[in-house]
Each structure stands twice: as structure tokens, then as C-alpha cells.
Design a protein around this motif. Sequence first.
Motif, PDB file in Angstrom:
ATOM      1  N   ILE A   1       0.849  -1.209   0.000  1.00 42.48           N
ATOM      2  CA  ILE A   1       0.000   0.000   0.000  1.00 42.48           C
ATOM      3  C   ILE A   1       0.880   1.254   0.000  1.00 42.48           C
ATOM      4  N   LEU A   2       1.932   1.218   0.806  1.00 49.61           N
ATOM      5  CA  LEU A   2       2.833   2.379   0.864  1.00 49.61           C
ATOM      6  C   LEU A   2       3.437   2.648  -0.515  1.00 49.61           C
ATOM      7  N   GLN A   3       3.817   1.574  -1.206  1.00 45.85           N
ATOM      8  CA  GLN A   3       4.397   1.739  -2.544  1.00 45.85           C
ATOM      9  C   GLN A   3       3.388   2.400  -3.477  1.00 45.85           C
ATOM     10  N   GLU A   4       2.123   2.011  -3.323  1.00 45.46           N
ATOM     11  CA  GLU A   4       1.085   2.618  -4.160  1.00 45.46           C
ATOM     12  C   GLU A   4       0.895   4.095  -3.781  1.00 45.46           C
ATOM     13  N   ASN A   5       0.865   4.365  -2.473  1.00 44.98           N
ATOM     14  CA  ASN A   5       0.689   5.747  -2.015  1.00 44.98           C
ATOM     15  C   ASN A   5       1.873   6.634  -2.382  1.00 44.98           C
ATOM     16  N   ALA A   6       3.025   6.008  -2.632  1.00 44.58           N
ATOM     17  CA  ALA A   6       4.240   6.789  -2.925  1.00 44.58           C
ATOM     18  C   ALA A   6       4.085   7.627  -4.186  1.00 44.58           C
ATOM     19  N   LYS A   7       3.088   7.319  -5.000  1.00 47.60           N
ATOM     20  CA  LYS A   7       2.903   8.156  -6.202  1.00 47.60           C
ATOM     21  C   LYS A   7       2.515   9.597  -5.840  1.00 47.60           C
ATOM     22  N   TYR A   8       2.087   9.789  -4.595  1.00 49.74           N
ATOM     23  CA  TYR A   8       1.748  11.140  -4.127  1.00 49.74           C
ATOM     24  C   TYR A   8       2.941  11.868  -3.499  1.00 49.74           C
ATOM     25  N   ALA A   9       4.088  11.185  -3.455  1.00 50.01           N
ATOM     26  CA  ALA A   9       5.211  11.724  -2.661  1.00 50.01           C
ATOM     27  C   ALA A   9       6.187  12.575  -3.470  1.00 50.01           C
ATOM     28  N   LYS A  10       5.802  12.973  -4.682  1.00 50.82           N
ATOM     29  CA  LYS A  10       6.612  13.858  -5.522  1.00 50.82           C
ATOM     30  C   LYS A  10       8.012  13.316  -5.773  1.00 50.82           C
ATOM     31  N   GLY A  11       8.133  12.000  -5.807  1.00 49.35           N
ATOM     32  CA  GLY A  11       9.440  11.380  -6.086  1.00 49.35           C
ATOM     33  C   GLY A  11      10.400  11.425  -4.915  1.00 49.35           C
ATOM     34  N   ASN A  12       9.924  11.820  -3.737  1.00 49.53           N
ATOM     35  CA  ASN A  12      10.831  11.987  -2.591  1.00 49.53           C
ATOM     36  C   ASN A  12      10.781  10.843  -1.586  1.00 49.53           C
ATOM     37  N   LEU A  13      10.036   9.776  -1.887  1.00 50.18           N
ATOM     38  CA  LEU A  13       9.902   8.704  -0.893  1.00 50.18           C
ATOM     39  C   LEU A  13      10.333   7.362  -1.491  1.00 50.18           C
ATOM     40  N   THR A  14      11.256   6.697  -0.799  1.00 52.98           N
ATOM     41  CA  THR A  14      11.715   5.370  -1.208  1.00 52.98           C
ATOM     42  C   THR A  14      11.177   4.371  -0.203  1.00 52.98           C
ATOM     43  N   VAL A  15      10.611   3.295  -0.702  1.00 52.35           N
ATOM     44  CA  VAL A  15      10.019   2.273   0.172  1.00 52.35           C
ATOM     45  C   VAL A  15      10.976   1.090   0.260  1.00 52.35           C
ATOM     46  N   ALA A  16      11.183   0.593   1.485  1.00 58.25           N
ATOM     47  CA  ALA A  16      12.054  -0.588   1.629  1.00 58.25           C
ATOM     48  C   ALA A  16      11.575  -1.443   2.795  1.00 58.25           C
ATOM     49  N   TYR A  17      11.840  -2.732   2.681  1.00 57.51           N
ATOM     50  CA  TYR A  17      11.547  -3.630   3.798  1.00 57.51           C
ATOM     51  C   TYR A  17      12.603  -3.403   4.883  1.00 57.51           C
ATOM     52  N   GLY A  18      12.171  -3.329   6.125  1.00 53.86           N
ATOM     53  CA  GLY A  18      13.130  -3.225   7.227  1.00 53.86           C
ATOM     54  C   GLY A  18      12.473  -3.663   8.518  1.00 53.86           C
ATOM     55  N   ASP A  19      13.086  -4.615   9.197  1.00 60.55           N
ATOM     56  CA  ASP A  19      12.556  -5.114  10.467  1.00 60.55           C
ATOM     57  C   ASP A  19      13.450  -4.601  11.587  1.00 60.55           C
ATOM     58  N   LEU A  20      12.858  -3.874  12.518  1.00 59.76           N
ATOM     59  CA  LEU A  20      13.654  -3.294  13.596  1.00 59.76           C
ATOM     60  C   LEU A  20      14.312  -4.343  14.479  1.00 59.76           C
ATOM     61  N   ASN A  21      13.785  -5.559  14.449  1.00 62.58           N
ATOM     62  CA  ASN A  21      14.398  -6.621  15.251  1.00 62.58           C
ATOM     63  C   ASN A  21      15.573  -7.283  14.536  1.00 62.58           C
ATOM     64  N   SER A  22      15.864  -6.817  13.332  1.00 60.11           N
ATOM     65  CA  SER A  22      16.986  -7.391  12.580  1.00 60.11           C
ATOM     66  C   SER A  22      18.151  -6.389  12.584  1.00 60.11           C
ATOM     67  N   ASP A  23      19.168  -6.676  11.749  1.00 62.04           N
ATOM     68  CA  ASP A  23      20.306  -5.744  11.630  1.00 62.04           C
ATOM     69  C   ASP A  23      20.051  -4.701  10.543  1.00 62.04           C
ATOM     70  N   PHE A  24      18.833  -4.238  10.410  1.00 60.66           N
ATOM     71  CA  PHE A  24      18.472  -3.265   9.364  1.00 60.66           C
ATOM     72  C   PHE A  24      19.393  -2.044   9.382  1.00 60.66           C
ATOM     73  N   HIS A  25      19.854  -1.686  10.602  1.00 58.09           N
ATOM     74  CA  HIS A  25      20.611  -0.441  10.763  1.00 58.09           C
ATOM     75  C   HIS A  25      21.928  -0.462   9.981  1.00 58.09           C
ATOM     76  N   LEU A  26      22.482  -1.654   9.753  1.00 57.93           N
ATOM     77  CA  LEU A  26      23.780  -1.729   9.086  1.00 57.93           C
ATOM     78  C   LEU A  26      23.714  -1.147   7.669  1.00 57.93           C
ATOM     79  N   ASP A  27      22.537  -1.202   7.059  1.00 60.46           N
ATOM     80  CA  ASP A  27      22.396  -0.687   5.686  1.00 60.46           C
ATOM     81  C   ASP A  27      22.352   0.844   5.630  1.00 60.46           C
ATOM     82  N   TYR A  28      22.173   1.501   6.783  1.00 57.23           N
ATOM     83  CA  TYR A  28      21.948   2.951   6.752  1.00 57.23           C
ATOM     84  C   TYR A  28      23.021   3.756   7.489  1.00 57.23           C
ATOM     85  N   GLN A  29      23.998   3.052   8.031  1.00 59.46           N
ATOM     86  CA  GLN A  29      25.058   3.777   8.751  1.00 59.46           C
ATOM     87  C   GLN A  29      25.956   4.509   7.746  1.00 59.46           C
ATOM     88  N   GLY A  30      26.396   5.711   8.126  1.00 61.58           N
ATOM     89  CA  GLY A  30      27.313   6.472   7.270  1.00 61.58           C
ATOM     90  C   GLY A  30      26.673   6.958   5.981  1.00 61.58           C
TER      91      GLY A  30
END
Length: 224
Positions: free
Chosen positions: A82-111
Amino acid sequence: MDNGSWYKFFHSLSNPVFTDEACQEADRRYEELHDSFLDKYLSPGDGPLLALGAGYGLVEIPLARRGYQVIALDNDKGVLEILQENAKYAKGNLTVAYGDLNSDFHLDYQGKGIQACISFGLLEHFSLDDLQVIIEKQFSISQLLICDIPIRTSETLKTFNAESNPEGHIDDYGIYRNFWTPEYWKSQIFGAYTIVADRPHTEYRQDGQIDVFTLVVRNQKRDC
Ligand SMILES: C[S@@+](CC[C@H](N)C(=O)[O-])C[C@H]1O[C@@H](n2cnc3c(N)ncnc32)[C@H](O)[C@@H]1O
């Protein structure tokens, strides 16, 4: 901890798929509830926002529409569609990605120059022990964390039918929540960090009133 059925929960309140009117309403709601406060701590030119538990983007899409680059994570695949569908309203400024806070998701966003980790209606879904880890993960990504959390008041508890068990409450959709006071959040959960600002406010949903507070926290350990 089981995540519960967010897809069914969102549909029980309203249709989460944006239309032009729903998007305008989300913009109006954002302006009323968040705009002037968040503008004091965030700026579109200061780097992307990492939005955790972004759901269908009720707050995240208006932020993107205001020029923020938003990376929106969630761990519910139905909700992400649904978020991916709604992203058409985001003026190209929103990227959707899977991320589980209980996993090591943070490693992909450091730095990656993330300006802040932000979440609206997320941290109340974790236990005290899990929160300590999840907060450290956020601070390994950015020095600034902004979260919006429902708080323990009689009105909030009534809306969630949680009067008899405000801690570890599980609703009809299997969703786990803790309703703590602002003082508890500040001392027991964020006590080791610098609280830059906190702001109580009230939101009205189809199912009732929710008292909420927004916290702006920096990763600076307090002097003992
Ligand atoms: C109350 S909703 C917030 C929605 C959104 N921020 C908004 O303002 O519309 C909480 C969201 O957190 C997500 N969530 C819950 N546990 C999560 C986890 N462990 N990792 C990532 N997302 C999670 C749920 O799937 C749900 O979409």
C-alpha cells in the motif's frame, strides 16, 4: 514478539490507499499536528529521513511532499504494498524498503548522511529491553531521533480498550502496545540521552481520542 495484523488494523479505521482527497487530508493533518514543531529540528536540505514503521505513510507522505527525502521502512509486506502505491503522491521523494527493527536493518543505513531516524506510532510496540537495542540501532545511523508515541491517559486507554492492562496490551488484531507516561519514557527509556524537546498533543481518529507526545532526542549521554 508477533507483529500482529497491521494490514487488517489499518483497514478497520479507513481505506489506507490514498486518493487525491485522502492525500489532501493527510497534508492538512500533518500541517495541524506536526509541521511547525518538526520544522524546528529538521530541514529538507540536511539529509534524508529514515522513517521506521512507516505504515501506509500517513505522516511520511506529507513529509516527502514538503521536500524531505524519506526512506520509509516497514516489516509488513501487505502494508508495504500500500505504501508503494501511495508513494505516487510523494513527488518522487519517498523510497520504500523492507526493514525489520528486530533485525540488523541499521547496518544498511550507517554512514549514509541520514539526518534523523523518525517514527510515528512505533516505539510503543516494543518491550523495555527491546527498546534499548532499537534506540542504539537508531543512534548508530543518526545522532537525532524523533518519535511520536501515544501516552497513558484515560482517553487514550479508552480508545484502545486498554484500561485494565496498559502495559503489554494486545488488541483484537494481535498488536502489542505499552502505554507509558511521558515521564516514564523520558526517564526509563531515554534517560541516558539528551531530550532536546518534548511536546504533548492530541489526535482524533475514527475510534476515539489519542493523547500523544513527540520526543526529540540526541545521542549525547547525560552527565551523571
Ligand atoms: C502505528 S503504525 C505507524 C504508521 C505510520 N508511521 C503512520 O504514521 O501512518 C506502526 C507500523 O510499524 C510497523 N512495525 C511494527 N513492528 C515493526 C518492526 N519490528 N519493524 C518494522 N516495522 C514495524 C507496522 O507494520 C506498522 O505499519
